[in-house]
Design an enzyme around this catalytic site. Structure first.
Site, PDB file in Angstrom:
ATOM      1  N   SER A 176       0.822  -1.209   0.000  1.00 49.13           N
ATOM      2  CA  SER A 176       0.000   0.000   0.000  1.00 49.13           C
ATOM      3  C   SER A 176       0.857   1.261   0.000  1.00 49.13           C
ATOM      4  CB  SER A 176      -0.910  -0.020   1.229  1.00 49.13           C
ATOM      5  OG  SER A 176      -1.660  -1.219   1.270  1.00 49.13           O
TER       6      SER A 176
ATOM      7  N   HIS B 199       1.872  14.294  -6.595  1.00 51.00           N
ATOM      8  CA  HIS B 199       2.780  15.077  -7.426  1.00 51.00           C
ATOM      9  C   HIS B 199       2.039  16.353  -7.823  1.00 51.00           C
ATOM     10  CE1 HIS B 199       5.186  11.428  -7.777  1.00 51.00           C
ATOM     11  NE2 HIS B 199       4.075  10.796  -8.127  1.00 51.00           N
TER      12      HIS B 199
ATOM     13  N   CYS C 274      -3.813  -2.441   0.018  1.00 55.71           N
ATOM     14  CA  CYS C 274      -3.943  -3.884  -0.143  1.00 55.71           C
ATOM     15  C   CYS C 274      -4.466  -4.445   1.170  1.00 55.71           C
ATOM     16  CB  CYS C 274      -2.590  -4.493  -0.499  1.00 55.71           C
ATOM     17  SG  CYS C 274      -2.670  -6.235  -0.926  1.00 55.71           S
TER      18      CYS C 274
END
Length: 264
Positions: free
Chosen positions: A113, A118, A141
């Site tokens: 995970s 950005h 996950c």
């Protein structure tokens, strides 16, 4: 709230991967090249690596994840990136979350995970339009759901336009050996948005239910020119200037919302 299906008894770990991707846009009008440069500098300062790290740390707490490692970077001339590796199990004390390096052992978790962001500030070379895009991914996950962070991210980044994708991949197996390809109910990302958020945005969906892919686009319903002007007030502009700027801004918003250039 994420509504789970009836609780499953699993054979081993929950292997489902849930990924939420955001593109969040802020649109602005700055009359001169100097004003556009100051807008870029303002955005670069407002959303530097330190601020983004705090936002993603808050996201980890909201979704109930534990931080393994943080990597962050400010770029020259502008932009920043932050990546946080997370897990379901407690790994470090929360007071240590701001430290870049926790342990070399966290490399083993890089396929699990993570939360990343950005930033991309940019300006139009002639027309005065300036935009800021934040690209955010929350991939988990196991049982942790990234959908819990939806409203916080939208509110924190003061978004004019939001493009969201949510997908569930893989499968988890119950104790009888049956495979399950999703472990919660969902018809639309919109169902996980707070009422005050939904009331402010125009939204459309493009979903592929059989593939567990959900896509929602949003833009603000109300248009207030003052909210889009940088270092200027609408009352100081002539009617002709206001109409010209409003047309430019609305066109930019429409093109970003639909993801294509409109014909003249």
């Amino acid at each position: 709230m994420v509504k789970p299906l009836p609780r499953l008894r699993l054979q081993g770990f929950n292997n489902l991967t849930k990924a939420l991707s955001f593109n969040i846009y802020d649109v602005c009008y700055a009359r001169t090249e100097e004003e556009r440069q100051r807008y870029i500098e303002y955005i670069d300062e407002q959303y530097d690596a330190d601020r983004l790290t705090q936002i993603l740390t808050d996201v980890a707490e909201i979704i109930g994840a534990n931080i393994l490692n943080i990597a962050r970077q400010d770029y020259d001339p502008q932009g920043a990136s932050v990546t946080i590796l997370i897990s379901e199990e407690p790994v470090i004390d929360k007071k240590q979350a701001g430290r870049e390096l926790i342990s070399d052992a966290v490399v083993a978790h890089m396929d699990k995970s993570h939360i990343t962001v950005h930033t991309y500030p940019e300006t139009h070379p002639q027309e005065g339009i300036a935009t800021f895009r934040a690209d955010i991914d929350v991939a988990t996950c196991g049982v942790i759901s990234p959908l819990k962070a939806l409203n916080y991210l939208i509110e924190t980044l003061e978004s004019d336009i939001v493009i969201m994708d949510y997908r569930v991949r893989g499968f988890t197996r119950d104790v009888k050996g049956k495979k399950h390809y999703i472990d919660h109910k969902i018809n639309s990302i919109q169902h996980f948005l707070a009422k005050n958020v939904k009331s402010r945005y125009e939204m459309i969906d493009v979903n592929v239910y059989q593939e567990n892919i959900f896509h929602t686009k949003m833009h603000l319903k109300d248009f207030d020119l003052d909210q889009y002007l940088f270092e200027e007030r609408a009352k100081n502009l002539s009617f002709k200037e206001r109409m010209k700027i409003e047309t430019l801004l609305k066109r930019e918003i429409e093109e970003l919302f639909h993801g294509r250039n409109l014909s003249e």
